[in-house]
Design a protein around this motif. Sequence first.
Motif, PDB file in Angstrom:
ATOM      1  N   VAL A   1       0.854  -1.189   0.000  1.00 27.71           N
ATOM      2  CA  VAL A   1       0.000   0.000   0.000  1.00 27.71           C
ATOM      3  C   VAL A   1       0.888   1.237   0.000  1.00 27.71           C
ATOM      4  CG1 VAL A   1      -1.728   1.314   1.286  1.00 27.71           C
ATOM      5  CG2 VAL A   1      -1.885  -1.173   1.171  1.00 27.71           C
ATOM      6  N   PRO A   2       0.668   2.185  -0.917  1.00 25.43           N
ATOM      7  CA  PRO A   2       1.534   3.366  -0.991  1.00 25.43           C
ATOM      8  C   PRO A   2       1.212   4.365   0.113  1.00 25.43           C
ATOM      9  CG  PRO A   2      -0.191   3.520  -2.644  1.00 25.43           C
ATOM     10  CD  PRO A   2      -0.348   2.171  -1.988  1.00 25.43           C
ATOM     11  N   SER A   3       1.680   4.082   1.315  1.00 27.50           N
ATOM     12  CA  SER A   3       1.406   4.937   2.462  1.00 27.50           C
ATOM     13  C   SER A   3       2.594   4.847   3.421  1.00 27.50           C
ATOM     14  CB  SER A   3       0.130   4.484   3.172  1.00 27.50           C
ATOM     15  OG  SER A   3      -0.066   5.195   4.384  1.00 27.50           O
ATOM     16  N   PRO A   4       2.952   5.959   4.057  1.00 27.32           N
ATOM     17  CA  PRO A   4       4.077   5.917   4.997  1.00 27.32           C
ATOM     18  C   PRO A   4       3.758   5.203   6.300  1.00 27.32           C
ATOM     19  CG  PRO A   4       3.080   8.095   4.984  1.00 27.32           C
ATOM     20  CD  PRO A   4       2.424   7.324   3.886  1.00 27.32           C
ATOM     21  N   SER A   5       2.483   4.996   6.590  1.00 30.15           N
ATOM     22  CA  SER A   5       2.113   4.316   7.830  1.00 30.15           C
ATOM     23  C   SER A   5       1.055   3.264   7.534  1.00 30.15           C
ATOM     24  CB  SER A   5       1.575   5.318   8.857  1.00 30.15           C
ATOM     25  OG  SER A   5       0.485   6.045   8.324  1.00 30.15           O
ATOM     26  N   ALA A   6       0.955   2.298   8.424  1.00 25.81           N
ATOM     27  CA  ALA A   6      -0.010   1.211   8.231  1.00 25.81           C
ATOM     28  C   ALA A   6      -1.429   1.749   8.356  1.00 25.81           C
ATOM     29  CB  ALA A   6       0.221   0.120   9.268  1.00 25.81           C
ATOM     30  N   PRO A   7      -2.363   1.190   7.595  1.00 22.94           N
ATOM     31  CA  PRO A   7      -3.758   1.581   7.765  1.00 22.94           C
ATOM     32  C   PRO A   7      -4.248   1.262   9.176  1.00 22.94           C
ATOM     33  CG  PRO A   7      -3.441   0.269   5.759  1.00 22.94           C
ATOM     34  CD  PRO A   7      -2.176   0.177   6.552  1.00 22.94           C
ATOM     35  N   LEU A   8      -5.190   2.065   9.647  1.00 23.10           N
ATOM     36  CA  LEU A   8      -5.819   1.760  10.931  1.00 23.10           C
ATOM     37  C   LEU A   8      -6.505   0.404  10.853  1.00 23.10           C
ATOM     38  CD1 LEU A   8      -7.046   2.343  13.741  1.00 23.10           C
ATOM     39  CD2 LEU A   8      -8.817   3.681  12.569  1.00 23.10           C
ATOM     40  N   PHE A   9      -7.208   0.170   9.755  1.00 21.62           N
ATOM     41  CA  PHE A   9      -7.917  -1.088   9.553  1.00 21.62           C
ATOM     42  C   PHE A   9      -7.747  -1.521   8.111  1.00 21.62           C
ATOM     43  CE2 PHE A   9     -10.799   2.467   8.915  1.00 21.62           C
ATOM     44  CZ  PHE A   9     -11.294   2.224   7.647  1.00 21.62           C
ATOM     45  N   ALA A  10      -7.813  -2.814   7.896  1.00 23.68           N
ATOM     46  CA  ALA A  10      -7.709  -3.356   6.544  1.00 23.68           C
ATOM     47  C   ALA A  10      -8.349  -4.735   6.542  1.00 23.68           C
ATOM     48  CB  ALA A  10      -6.256  -3.454   6.094  1.00 23.68           C
ATOM     49  N   ARG A  11      -8.949  -5.066   5.410  1.00 22.47           N
ATOM     50  CA  ARG A  11      -9.426  -6.433   5.212  1.00 22.47           C
ATOM     51  C   ARG A  11      -8.890  -6.928   3.875  1.00 22.47           C
ATOM     52  NH1 ARG A  11     -15.507  -7.192   4.365  1.00 22.47           N
ATOM     53  NH2 ARG A  11     -15.030  -7.990   2.291  1.00 22.47           N
ATOM     54  N   VAL A  12      -8.267  -8.084   3.913  1.00 27.24           N
ATOM     55  CA  VAL A  12      -7.711  -8.677   2.701  1.00 27.24           C
ATOM     56  C   VAL A  12      -8.522  -9.926   2.387  1.00 27.24           C
ATOM     57  CG1 VAL A  12      -5.635  -9.474   1.529  1.00 27.24           C
ATOM     58  CG2 VAL A  12      -5.438  -7.853   3.434  1.00 27.24           C
ATOM     59  N   ASP A  13      -9.198  -9.903   1.245  1.00 24.77           N
ATOM     60  CA  ASP A  13     -10.005 -11.042   0.821  1.00 24.77           C
ATOM     61  C   ASP A  13      -9.172 -11.936  -0.086  1.00 24.77           C
ATOM     62  OD1 ASP A  13     -12.057  -9.924   2.236  1.00 24.77           O
ATOM     63  OD2 ASP A  13     -13.168  -9.208   0.490  1.00 24.77           O
ATOM     64  N   LEU A  14      -9.109 -13.211   0.265  1.00 25.60           N
ATOM     65  CA  LEU A  14      -8.306 -14.184  -0.468  1.00 25.60           C
ATOM     66  C   LEU A  14      -9.177 -15.321  -0.986  1.00 25.60           C
ATOM     67  CD1 LEU A  14      -5.372 -14.658   2.100  1.00 25.60           C
ATOM     68  CD2 LEU A  14      -5.410 -13.078   0.157  1.00 25.60           C
TER      69      LEU A  14
ATOM     70  N   GLY B   1     -11.498  -5.171  20.674  1.00 22.23           N
ATOM     71  CA  GLY B   1     -10.581  -4.540  21.617  1.00 22.23           C
ATOM     72  C   GLY B   1      -9.363  -3.952  20.925  1.00 22.23           C
ATOM     73  N   ARG B   2      -8.822  -4.666  19.954  1.00 28.07           N
ATOM     74  CA  ARG B   2      -7.668  -4.149  19.206  1.00 28.07           C
ATOM     75  C   ARG B   2      -8.053  -2.888  18.439  1.00 28.07           C
ATOM     76  NH1 ARG B   2      -7.598  -9.774  17.615  1.00 28.07           N
ATOM     77  NH2 ARG B   2      -6.198 -10.930  19.019  1.00 28.07           N
ATOM     78  N   PHE B   3      -9.249  -2.896  17.863  1.00 26.86           N
ATOM     79  CA  PHE B   3      -9.715  -1.737  17.104  1.00 26.86           C
ATOM     80  C   PHE B   3      -9.839  -0.532  18.037  1.00 26.86           C
ATOM     81  CE2 PHE B   3     -12.786   0.982  14.990  1.00 26.86           C
ATOM     82  CZ  PHE B   3     -12.378   0.932  13.672  1.00 26.86           C
ATOM     83  N   PHE B   4     -10.426  -0.739  19.220  1.00 30.17           N
ATOM     84  CA  PHE B   4     -10.549   0.358  20.180  1.00 30.17           C
ATOM     85  C   PHE B   4      -9.181   0.924  20.537  1.00 30.17           C
ATOM     86  CE2 PHE B   4      -9.889   1.395  24.645  1.00 30.17           C
ATOM     87  CZ  PHE B   4     -10.562   2.610  24.684  1.00 30.17           C
ATOM     88  N   GLU B   5      -8.238   0.063  20.841  1.00 26.70           N
ATOM     89  CA  GLU B   5      -6.914   0.530  21.241  1.00 26.70           C
ATOM     90  C   GLU B   5      -6.264   1.363  20.142  1.00 26.70           C
ATOM     91  OE1 GLU B   5      -5.469   0.472  24.061  1.00 26.70           O
ATOM     92  OE2 GLU B   5      -6.720  -0.932  25.199  1.00 26.70           O
ATOM     93  N   ALA B   6      -6.407   0.935  18.899  1.00 23.17           N
ATOM     94  CA  ALA B   6      -5.797   1.668  17.786  1.00 23.17           C
ATOM     95  C   ALA B   6      -6.449   3.038  17.613  1.00 23.17           C
ATOM     96  CB  ALA B   6      -5.920   0.849  16.500  1.00 23.17           C
ATOM     97  N   VAL B   7      -7.771   3.096  17.749  1.00 24.21           N
ATOM     98  CA  VAL B   7      -8.467   4.381  17.648  1.00 24.21           C
ATOM     99  C   VAL B   7      -8.076   5.285  18.814  1.00 24.21           C
ATOM    100  CG1 VAL B   7     -10.721   5.513  17.692  1.00 24.21           C
ATOM    101  CG2 VAL B   7     -10.396   3.442  16.325  1.00 24.21           C
TER     102      VAL B   7
END
Length: 296
Positions: A239-252, A282-288
């Motif tokens: 992903v062309p971004s200097p930081s990781a996305p807050l959230f992401a879903r990868v469909d395989l 819980g992980r989502f809350f912590e990141a936000v």
Amino acid sequence: MSVARVAVVTSDDGVECDVDLPLIVDALRAGGLSAEPVVWDTAAVPWERFGLAVIRSTWDYVERLDEFLTWADATAAVTRLWNPAPIVRWNSDKHYLAGLARHGVAVTPTRFLEPGTQLQLTPADFGAADGVVVKPAVSAGALDTARYEPGQHVDAARHARMLLHQNRSVMVQPYLPRVAEGERALIFVDGTFSHAIRKDPLLTEPGVIDNDRVPHLGVAPYQPIEAEIRTASAALAAVPSPSAPLFARVDLVLNNVGEPVVLELELIEPNLFLQTNPEGLGRFFEAVAVRAGAQR
């Protein structure tokens, strides 16, 4: 110290149907943040009054893409928007699959057809051994998407021409029959794998465009294998971004030799299936909370 205000950004449909939305709002409030759902296109929302705006279920953006991207840029100018506006713009058009492939990520083979080009579509263009999937490059929830069996070349070409005549870029992909074993959706928070689900295939009836289909059937918790986590992580790393996305879903899905390939990388408004995974919530809350500047 004032409590951080967080806008959890949604749409009219999201308010009605997004099962993750109340879970997220309640978790943020329980954790000491001032959180509220806000419909993205509500007139005169003072976005600058929020310390953070988290996109959640802006499900109507596909049909109003230019307006939505303008909103994202304007909102990012007055508050912190996650995922950030450049990621939103990049991910809004599935031409990003070509970019992932150039970075060596295993993706579903995709041919793009562009409006305005002089294309003479023939059955050979839709001649994959197991049939093809035709869909617009800007789409969500399988909007205007269908699969075609090998004998349905004419119908597949007609579908592609219809989209091209609407000035929409078209994707043609081979149909991967091992999708019958289920799509895998891997959810990442702050770039780290959180949880996954498996769901039933969506395009079950050949030759049918069904824009009212239920997008997530047979959802069940899933433990991905190492190869799936590796493929999904490679997609995020590209992903062309200097930081990781807050959230992401990868469909395989699995290709014909059983290797995982990326079907979609969802960074705008994916269902995160938090109702199936309290730890993920819980992980989502912590990141936000970190992004909102909350004191932990």
